[in-house]
Scaffold this motif. Structure first.
Motif, PDB file in Angstrom:
ATOM      1  N   ALA A 163     107.921  54.890  57.203  1.00 58.40           N
ATOM      2  CA  ALA A 163     108.738  53.677  57.149  1.00 58.40           C
ATOM      3  C   ALA A 163     108.342  52.673  58.224  1.00 58.40           C
ATOM      4  N   ALA A 164     107.881  53.163  59.366  1.00 56.45           N
ATOM      5  CA  ALA A 164     107.507  52.284  60.476  1.00 56.45           C
ATOM      6  C   ALA A 164     106.306  51.410  60.142  1.00 56.45           C
ATOM      7  N   ALA A 165     105.523  51.797  59.123  1.00 52.02           N
ATOM      8  CA  ALA A 165     104.337  51.022  58.745  1.00 52.02           C
ATOM      9  C   ALA A 165     104.626  50.024  57.635  1.00 52.02           C
ATOM     10  N   ILE A 166     105.834  50.099  57.072  1.00 51.29           N
ATOM     11  CA  ILE A 166     106.187  49.273  55.909  1.00 51.29           C
ATOM     12  C   ILE A 166     107.145  48.151  56.292  1.00 51.29           C
ATOM     13  N   SER A 167     106.873  46.973  55.766  1.00 44.19           N
ATOM     14  CA  SER A 167     107.752  45.830  55.978  1.00 44.19           C
ATOM     15  C   SER A 167     108.812  45.740  54.887  1.00 44.19           C
ATOM     16  N   GLU A 168     108.360  45.828  53.627  1.00 41.35           N
ATOM     17  CA  GLU A 168     109.263  45.723  52.489  1.00 41.35           C
ATOM     18  C   GLU A 168     108.851  46.714  51.411  1.00 41.35           C
ATOM     19  N   LEU A 169     109.809  47.075  50.577  1.00 38.58           N
ATOM     20  CA  LEU A 169     109.549  48.039  49.519  1.00 38.58           C
ATOM     21  C   LEU A 169     110.362  47.657  48.287  1.00 38.58           C
ATOM     22  N   TYR A 170     109.712  47.742  47.125  1.00 38.95           N
ATOM     23  CA  TYR A 170     110.384  47.415  45.862  1.00 38.95           C
ATOM     24  C   TYR A 170     110.240  48.614  44.924  1.00 38.95           C
ATOM     25  N   LEU A 171     111.362  49.210  44.535  1.00 39.70           N
ATOM     26  CA  LEU A 171     111.360  50.378  43.677  1.00 39.70           C
ATOM     27  C   LEU A 171     112.228  50.130  42.438  1.00 39.70           C
ATOM     28  N   ALA A 172     111.847  50.743  41.329  1.00 42.24           N
ATOM     29  CA  ALA A 172     112.634  50.647  40.098  1.00 42.24           C
ATOM     30  C   ALA A 172     113.552  51.858  39.997  1.00 42.24           C
ATOM     31  N   PRO A 173     114.860  51.657  39.884  1.00 43.10           N
ATOM     32  CA  PRO A 173     115.771  52.806  39.775  1.00 43.10           C
ATOM     33  C   PRO A 173     115.627  53.505  38.430  1.00 43.10           C
TER      34      PRO A 173
ATOM     35  N   LYS B 166     142.871  38.957  43.477  1.00 46.11           N
ATOM     36  CA  LYS B 166     141.900  39.423  42.493  1.00 46.11           C
ATOM     37  C   LYS B 166     140.507  38.906  42.821  1.00 46.11           C
ATOM     38  N   GLU B 167     140.435  37.655  43.274  1.00 50.21           N
ATOM     39  CA  GLU B 167     139.146  37.073  43.659  1.00 50.21           C
ATOM     40  C   GLU B 167     138.564  37.809  44.858  1.00 50.21           C
ATOM     41  N   MET B 168     139.384  38.123  45.842  1.00 52.56           N
ATOM     42  CA  MET B 168     138.913  38.795  47.045  1.00 52.56           C
ATOM     43  C   MET B 168     138.516  40.244  46.781  1.00 52.56           C
ATOM     44  N   GLU B 169     139.095  40.851  45.769  1.00 47.61           N
ATOM     45  CA  GLU B 169     138.774  42.234  45.438  1.00 47.61           C
ATOM     46  C   GLU B 169     137.466  42.355  44.651  1.00 47.61           C
ATOM     47  N   THR B 170     136.943  41.242  44.154  1.00 47.28           N
ATOM     48  CA  THR B 170     135.703  41.278  43.379  1.00 47.28           C
ATOM     49  C   THR B 170     134.556  41.816  44.229  1.00 47.28           C
ATOM     50  N   TYR B 171     133.866  42.809  43.708  1.00 46.49           N
ATOM     51  CA  TYR B 171     132.777  43.462  44.438  1.00 46.49           C
ATOM     52  C   TYR B 171     131.488  42.690  44.221  1.00 46.49           C
ATOM     53  N   LEU B 172     130.966  42.078  45.288  1.00 41.64           N
ATOM     54  CA  LEU B 172     129.801  41.207  45.187  1.00 41.64           C
ATOM     55  C   LEU B 172     128.505  41.857  45.652  1.00 41.64           C
ATOM     56  N   PHE B 173     128.600  43.035  46.253  1.00 39.49           N
ATOM     57  CA  PHE B 173     127.394  43.737  46.680  1.00 39.49           C
ATOM     58  C   PHE B 173     126.695  44.359  45.465  1.00 39.49           C
ATOM     59  N   GLU B 174     125.405  44.646  45.616  1.00 40.33           N
ATOM     60  CA  GLU B 174     124.689  45.347  44.563  1.00 40.33           C
ATOM     61  C   GLU B 174     124.936  46.855  44.679  1.00 40.33           C
ATOM     62  N   GLU B 175     124.748  47.551  43.582  1.00 43.71           N
ATOM     63  CA  GLU B 175     124.904  49.001  43.587  1.00 43.71           C
ATOM     64  C   GLU B 175     123.801  49.636  44.439  1.00 43.71           C
ATOM     65  N   VAL B 176     124.128  50.740  45.067  1.00 44.27           N
ATOM     66  CA  VAL B 176     123.152  51.482  45.867  1.00 44.27           C
ATOM     67  C   VAL B 176     122.504  52.552  44.988  1.00 44.27           C
ATOM     68  N   PHE B 177     121.179  52.577  44.973  1.00 43.69           N
ATOM     69  CA  PHE B 177     120.451  53.544  44.147  1.00 43.69           C
ATOM     70  C   PHE B 177     119.640  54.501  45.006  1.00 43.69           C
ATOM     71  N   LEU B 178     119.528  55.751  44.520  1.00 41.13           N
ATOM     72  CA  LEU B 178     118.754  56.774  45.218  1.00 41.13           C
ATOM     73  C   LEU B 178     117.527  57.221  44.423  1.00 41.13           C
ATOM     74  N   SER B 179     117.599  57.098  43.120  1.00 41.18           N
ATOM     75  CA  SER B 179     116.511  57.582  42.267  1.00 41.18           C
ATOM     76  C   SER B 179     115.425  56.525  42.108  1.00 41.18           C
ATOM     77  N   VAL B 180     114.238  56.970  41.631  1.00 39.82           N
ATOM     78  CA  VAL B 180     113.117  56.064  41.383  1.00 39.82           C
ATOM     79  C   VAL B 180     112.489  56.403  40.039  1.00 39.82           C
ATOM     80  N   ASN B 181     112.178  55.391  39.264  1.00 38.80           N
ATOM     81  CA  ASN B 181     111.492  55.576  37.992  1.00 38.80           C
ATOM     82  C   ASN B 181     109.989  55.608  38.250  1.00 38.80           C
ATOM     83  N   ASN B 182     109.371  56.778  38.102  1.00 39.66           N
ATOM     84  CA  ASN B 182     107.947  56.896  38.419  1.00 39.66           C
ATOM     85  C   ASN B 182     107.042  56.428  37.280  1.00 39.66           C
ATOM     86  N   LYS B 183     107.643  55.883  36.227  1.00 37.05           N
ATOM     87  CA  LYS B 183     106.866  55.313  35.135  1.00 37.05           C
ATOM     88  C   LYS B 183     106.669  53.805  35.308  1.00 37.05           C
TER      89      LYS B 183
END
Length: 263
Positions: free
Chosen positions: A96-106, A34-51
């Motif tokens: 993308a080649a000009a960007i180092s990091e990106l922070y988006l709100a899902p 049960k411990e090994m089955e625990t999902y520790l990764f974050e969810e993958v998001f595709l959408s962006v909140n433009n507000k």
């Protein structure tokens, strides 16, 4: 001793060795599984909140805060983004080649959909933290030079890092086009009942050292030693013949913990 006898002895040795290898398979307790089955990764998001404000960190050192306008993707990975500067109001497109990091709100609707999906999957209910989908305010993307699905020419993309809390040795990036294992659902009074089984994501992008590659569940055995083989104690506790693909996030977490503590 003639060659025939030598061949027979070699075959017997190989057979015995094979049996000894199988005998070393570890049978874990239910609590451990049960411990090994625990999902520790974050969810993958595709959408962006433009507000909500997005943040673009360029390779030249500039940081731009603004509102999402548009995104271009290839195989799910970000290749270009347009942002409206929150101060000047100017809309700029960045490769993308000009960007180092990106922070988006899902977007809220996607967070809600993921929360609903997890809540109606029996396996997800026992292995996932629902807050990772519903409470995620900012998604972190990092520039990587990668060959998509290990087939295309290498190119720079912005990829979502999904193990930020344990990425000191192995970094894992989401595959927005990843498929999941299927499960069974049964209708009750016209309503959809919780899904039984399934829901295991089949692929990720994994980086160790300078090498980043697409890791599919079908190739896990091939890459297992490359990922974890430099930690003998880890391999002893989690030999290949005793683990499953569904344990991946835990295995990377545990490998990182054990490796860091041994130094």
């Amino acid at each position: 001793m003639n060659m025939k006898k030598i061949t027979v002895l070699v075959m017997l040795f190989a057979t015995c060795f094979g049996f000894s290898q199988k005998a070393e398979k570890i049978k874990y307790e239910k609590a451990k599984i049960k411990e090994m089955e625990t999902y520790l990764f974050e969810e993958v998001f595709l959408s962006v909140n433009n507000k909500k404000t997005s943040t673009v960190v360029l390779k030249d050192g500039r940081t731009i805060k603004g509102y999402f306008e548009d995104i271009d993707r290839k195989k799910g990975q970000i290749s270009n983004i347009e942002v409206k500067d929150s101060i000047t109001g100017k809309v700029d497109a960045f490769d993308a080649a000009a960007i180092s990091e990106l922070y988006l709100a899902p977007a809220g609707f996607e967070k809600g959909m993921k929360a609903f999906k997890n809540a109606t999957n029996i396996r997800s209910l026992s292995t996932k933290d629902m807050k990772k989908a519903t409470n995620k305010e900012t998604v972190y993307y990092k520039n990587q030079l990668v060959s998509l699905k290990n087939k295309k020419e290498q190119k720079e993309y912005l990829m979502q890092l999904i193990n930020p809390s344990f990425n000191s040795i192995i970094e894992v990036y989401g595959d927005p086009n990843a498929k999941e294992t299927g499960g069974a659902s049964f209708g009750i009074n016209g309503m959809m009942s919780p899904q039984l089984g399934g829901g295991v994501i089949k692929s990720y992008y994994v980086k160790k050292g300078d090498k980043i590659f697409w890791l599919h569940s079908s190739d896990f055995k091939e890459y297992y030693n490359e990922l974890f083989g430099d930690n003998a104690e880890f391999i002893k506790q989690y030999p290949l013949n005793s683990i499953e693909w569904g344990y991946l996030s835990y295995l990377i977490y545990e490998y990182t913990r054990m490796t860091v503590e041994s130094k």
